[in-house]
Design a protein around this motif. Structure first.
Motif, short mmCIF file in Angstrom:
data_model
loop_
_atom_site.label_atom_id
_atom_site.label_comp_id
_atom_site.label_asym_id
_atom_site.label_seq_id
_atom_site.Cartn_x
_atom_site.Cartn_y
_atom_site.Cartn_z
N TYR A 79 -36.04 -60.63 10.37
CA TYR A 79 -35.24 -60.52 11.59
C TYR A 79 -35.39 -59.14 12.22
O TYR A 79 -35.58 -59.00 13.43
CB TYR A 79 -33.78 -60.81 11.26
CG TYR A 79 -32.81 -60.50 12.38
CD1 TYR A 79 -32.57 -61.42 13.39
CD2 TYR A 79 -32.14 -59.27 12.43
CE1 TYR A 79 -31.68 -61.14 14.41
CE2 TYR A 79 -31.25 -58.98 13.44
CZ TYR A 79 -31.02 -59.92 14.42
OH TYR A 79 -30.15 -59.63 15.44
N THR A 80 -35.32 -58.10 11.38
CA THR A 80 -35.45 -56.73 11.88
C THR A 80 -36.84 -56.50 12.47
O THR A 80 -36.99 -55.85 13.51
CB THR A 80 -35.18 -55.72 10.76
OG1 THR A 80 -33.87 -55.95 10.22
CG2 THR A 80 -35.26 -54.30 11.27
N SER A 81 -37.85 -57.03 11.79
CA SER A 81 -39.22 -56.84 12.27
C SER A 81 -39.45 -57.53 13.61
O SER A 81 -40.15 -57.01 14.47
CB SER A 81 -40.22 -57.40 11.24
OG SER A 81 -40.09 -56.71 10.01
N ILE A 82 -38.82 -58.69 13.79
CA ILE A 82 -39.03 -59.45 15.03
C ILE A 82 -38.10 -58.97 16.14
O ILE A 82 -38.51 -58.82 17.30
CB ILE A 82 -38.79 -60.96 14.77
CG1 ILE A 82 -39.84 -61.48 13.78
CG2 ILE A 82 -38.84 -61.75 16.07
CD1 ILE A 82 -39.59 -62.90 13.32
N TYR A 83 -36.85 -58.69 15.79
CA TYR A 83 -35.82 -58.46 16.80
C TYR A 83 -35.51 -56.99 17.05
O TYR A 83 -35.10 -56.62 18.15
CB TYR A 83 -34.54 -59.18 16.36
CG TYR A 83 -33.50 -59.32 17.44
CD1 TYR A 83 -33.58 -60.35 18.36
CD2 TYR A 83 -32.44 -58.43 17.53
CE1 TYR A 83 -32.61 -60.48 19.36
CE2 TYR A 83 -31.48 -58.56 18.52
CZ TYR A 83 -31.57 -59.59 19.43
OH TYR A 83 -30.62 -59.72 20.40
N GLY A 84 -35.71 -56.13 16.03
CA GLY A 84 -35.21 -54.76 16.14
C GLY A 84 -36.24 -53.70 16.47
O GLY A 84 -35.88 -52.55 16.68
N ARG A 85 -37.51 -54.04 16.51
CA ARG A 85 -38.53 -53.02 16.78
C ARG A 85 -38.61 -52.68 18.26
O ARG A 85 -38.30 -53.49 19.13
CB ARG A 85 -39.90 -53.50 16.28
CG ARG A 85 -39.99 -53.57 14.76
CD ARG A 85 -41.41 -53.84 14.30
NE ARG A 85 -41.48 -53.85 12.85
CZ ARG A 85 -41.63 -52.78 12.10
NH1 ARG A 85 -41.71 -51.59 12.67
NH2 ARG A 85 -41.70 -52.87 10.79
N ARG A 86 -39.05 -51.46 18.51
CA ARG A 86 -39.23 -51.01 19.90
C ARG A 86 -40.60 -51.42 20.39
O ARG A 86 -41.60 -51.27 19.69
CB ARG A 86 -39.09 -49.49 19.97
CG ARG A 86 -39.21 -48.92 21.38
CD ARG A 86 -39.06 -47.42 21.36
NE ARG A 86 -40.19 -46.77 20.75
CZ ARG A 86 -41.27 -46.35 21.43
NH1 ARG A 86 -41.35 -46.54 22.74
NH2 ARG A 86 -42.26 -45.74 20.81
N LEU A 87 -40.64 -51.95 21.60
CA LEU A 87 -41.93 -52.27 22.20
C LEU A 87 -42.64 -50.99 22.59
O LEU A 87 -42.02 -50.09 23.16
CB LEU A 87 -41.75 -53.15 23.43
CG LEU A 87 -41.95 -54.65 23.20
CD1 LEU A 87 -40.89 -55.20 22.27
CD2 LEU A 87 -41.96 -55.40 24.52
N PRO A 88 -43.93 -50.86 22.29
CA PRO A 88 -44.69 -49.64 22.62
C PRO A 88 -44.60 -49.30 24.10
O PRO A 88 -44.58 -50.19 24.97
CB PRO A 88 -46.12 -49.99 22.21
CG PRO A 88 -45.97 -51.08 21.19
CD PRO A 88 -44.77 -51.86 21.59
N LEU A 89 -44.48 -48.00 24.38
CA LEU A 89 -44.45 -47.46 25.74
C LEU A 89 -43.19 -47.85 26.52
O LEU A 89 -43.13 -47.67 27.74
CB LEU A 89 -45.69 -47.89 26.54
CG LEU A 89 -47.05 -47.57 25.89
CD1 LEU A 89 -48.18 -48.10 26.76
CD2 LEU A 89 -47.20 -46.09 25.65
N THR A 90 -42.19 -48.39 25.83
CA THR A 90 -40.93 -48.74 26.50
C THR A 90 -39.76 -48.25 25.65
O THR A 90 -39.94 -47.77 24.54
CB THR A 90 -40.79 -50.27 26.68
OG1 THR A 90 -40.51 -50.87 25.42
CG2 THR A 90 -42.07 -50.87 27.27
N HIS A 91 -38.54 -48.39 26.17
CA HIS A 91 -37.34 -48.12 25.40
C HIS A 91 -36.55 -49.41 25.19
O HIS A 91 -35.34 -49.39 24.97
CB HIS A 91 -36.47 -47.08 26.11
CG HIS A 91 -36.07 -47.45 27.51
ND1 HIS A 91 -36.86 -47.20 28.60
CD2 HIS A 91 -34.97 -48.09 27.99
CE1 HIS A 91 -36.27 -47.64 29.69
NE2 HIS A 91 -35.11 -48.19 29.35
N PHE A 92 -37.27 -50.54 25.22
CA PHE A 92 -36.64 -51.84 25.01
C PHE A 92 -36.96 -52.35 23.61
O PHE A 92 -38.06 -52.14 23.09
CB PHE A 92 -37.13 -52.86 26.04
CG PHE A 92 -36.83 -52.48 27.46
CD1 PHE A 92 -35.52 -52.40 27.91
CD2 PHE A 92 -37.86 -52.21 28.35
CE1 PHE A 92 -35.25 -52.05 29.22
CE2 PHE A 92 -37.60 -51.85 29.65
CZ PHE A 92 -36.29 -51.77 30.09
N SER A 93 -36.01 -53.04 23.02
CA SER A 93 -36.25 -53.66 21.72
C SER A 93 -36.94 -55.00 21.92
O SER A 93 -36.86 -55.61 23.00
CB SER A 93 -34.93 -53.86 20.96
OG SER A 93 -34.16 -54.87 21.57
#
Length: 526
Positions: A79-93
């Motif tokens: 769940y953390t790997s799919i839902y909690g990571r930051r998308l590269p070059l953004t500040h969105f999860s």
């Protein structure tokens, strides 16, 4: 279970002499649940002078809250790997992007499966439906903010819905470009064109550059939403149920705000340090009714400076009858606030203040983590101070009744100038001393990083690192220092976006099967 409740009976007569009370070791069966205990059912207790006393006639029942430490699992790790990571070059999860993507998919399905399938009118219907969610997501006191998500987190979806609404409105209008000039005298086309202009105007003045550099332009241009709503209401009869529902939500939200933000006087206002104001005021009645949690913030207005400018500030106080704010001079308005605080203090008077909030919700229970990593950038230390107050400013009774899992607290404070550490340094040294003397309190490790001053600007109270922190090394150190039985680390950050993103990436890479690492951050993207 998140919390384990252990019911005990305490003899009031034993506390008169101020001694500590503890249960006598016994082989008796454990006490039954509190609601099944007989009125006189109790155990013998032992006083600090080893004298055994008879149980009181009317024992007072209380509960010890023993928090269970969080653990990782295969499902939680995924769940953390799919839902909690930051998308590269953004500040969105990745979770935020996932929800927004699902919303777009649902909108497309609704458009294509409509019984009266028609692309030109369909995009107009989507725009009208989005208005309802757009306005609800902007309401600070809506049911979404009360039950599920904090207002500062909802702002992400508010901006997304705003972009979707304007995009669908533009696509809708493109189907009628050939008829726009011919039928411009028709009220339907007039109102539709007016709504489109208002929407585009709000969108352009809401981009990050304008919002950050010219906040008043962003603030006042948002009032064009009134023209947008009125024009859409007159433009399409089918949009009216959405508009009326949205206006009802908006009106209720404004009524709550008006009732809670009546002007009052501060109880303390002064300049502390070179460019910071400390402001204290009693909690308004409606504010006092709300449950206060560490990490929350309030919107504040100083009527003597401006009747229209409201800005969010993190609360530095704990669960107390007053609110403490520390306001750093970072822009035009905050510079005026600091100067006003200096003038009020010099003339021995208080300032008028209006308060809207508190808002925000730390969606985690930090008592259930073995280690805390708290990172503040500049004045971003303020919500962290609120967390530390709740941990270290406990009397013996509170410590006895609240068995937290925290063994270590790592505080990293990053600032441009070493002199800014004086703002909270004495308080932090006090907490560190308390932690060293009381084994019931978690160990406090403080690291201060200065990014601009020369190393000659040393502080005699604490060692200062004149460098930016390497968060990958920081996380390795925190993992190395954790208790061998500890299974969880909470990482909480408040500060500049670049700092938050670096810590976010470093934290998520340390999340493993046998170690749960949760990351949360404060967001003031208003």
């Amino acid at each position: 279970a998140k919390e384990i409740y252990v019911s005990i009976s305490v003899d009031n007569s034993l506390s008169d002499e101020g001694g500590e009370i503890e249960c006598v070791d016994s082989n008796e069966a454990p006490l039954p649940p509190l609601n099944h205990m007989h009125h006189n059912a109790t155990k013998l207790y032992k006083h600090h002078n080893d004298e055994y006393l008879e149980p009181a006639r009317e024992p007072v029942r209380s509960s010890i809250i023993a928090y269970q430490e969080k653990k990782n699992s295969r499902m939680r790790s995924a769940y953390t790997s799919i839902y909690g990571r930051r998308l590269p070059l953004t500040h969105f999860s990745s979770g935020e992007v996932l929800w927004c993507s699902l919303y777009i998919v649902a909108s497309v399905i609704a458009l294509l499966t409509s019984p009266t399938y028609n692309l030109d009118a369909g995009f107009g219907s989507l725009a009208a439906g989005n208005i309802l969610f757009l306005i609800i997501s902007a309401a600070k006191n809506s049911v979404f903010m009360t039950l599920w998500i904090a207002f500062d987190q909802m702002v992400v979806y508010h901006r997304f819905l705003g972009h979707v609404t304007v995009a669908t409105a533009i696509i809708h209008s493109c189907f009628y470009l050939d008829r726009l000039l011919v039928f411009m005298s028709d009220n339907i086309y007039k109102t539709g064109f007016a709504a489109l202009l208002c929407g585009i105007f709000i969108f352009v003045t809401s981009i990050s550059f304008v919002r950050r550099r010219f906040f008043n332009v962003f603030f006042w241009s948002h009032f064009a939403y009134i023209g947008f709503i009125v024009a859409v209401y007159l433009h399409a009869r089918g949009a009216r149920p959405f508009i009326l529902t949205a206006v009802t939500f908006h009106g209720l939200d404004k009524i709550v705000q008006i009732l809670s933000n009546r002007p009052r006087q501060t109880t303390l206002i002064k300049k502390v340090g070179s460019r910071t104001a400390k402001v204290r005021f009693e909690k308004p009645f409606l504010v006092a009714l709300r449950k206060h949690n560490p990490g929350q913030y309030v919107f504040v207005n100083f009527p003597e400076l401006s009747r229209t400018e409201w800005h969010p500030y993190s609360i530095a106080s704990g669960d107390e009858p007053f609110i403490d704010l520390y306001i750093r001079a970072l822009g035009d308005h905050t510079q005026k606030v600091v100067k006003h605080a200096e003038e009020c203090n010099a003339h021995g008077k208080q300032a008028l203040i209006r308060c809207d909030g508190p808002y925000g919700n730390l969606s985690f229970n930090y008592y259930r983590y073995g280690s805390l990593v708290l990172v503040g950038g500049g004045i971003g230390i303020t919500p962290i101070i609120s967390v530390l107050k709740n941990i270290y400013e406990c009397d013996k009774k509170q410590l006895a009744n609240k068995r937290m899992c925290i063994r270590n607290v790592h505080l990293i404070w990053i600032m441009p100038h070493a002199s800014e550490a004086d703002l909270f340094l004495d308080l932090l040294m006090c907490y560190r001393s308390l932690a060293a003397r009381n084994p019931a309190l978690p160990h406090l490790n403080i690291m201060i990083h200065v990014t601009r001053d020369d190393p000659a600007a040393e502080n005699d109270k604490i060692s200062i690192l004149f460098s930016r922190p390497d968060f990958f090394s920081v996380m390795e150190k925190c993992i190395g220092d954790k208790h061998e039985e500890s299974t969880s680390i909470l990482v909480y950050a408040c500060g500049p976006g670049k700092m938050v993103n670096q810590l976010w990436d470093a934290s998520m890479k340390r999340n493993k099967k046998d170690l749960r690492v949760d990351f949360y951050h404060e967001s003031f993207e208003f």
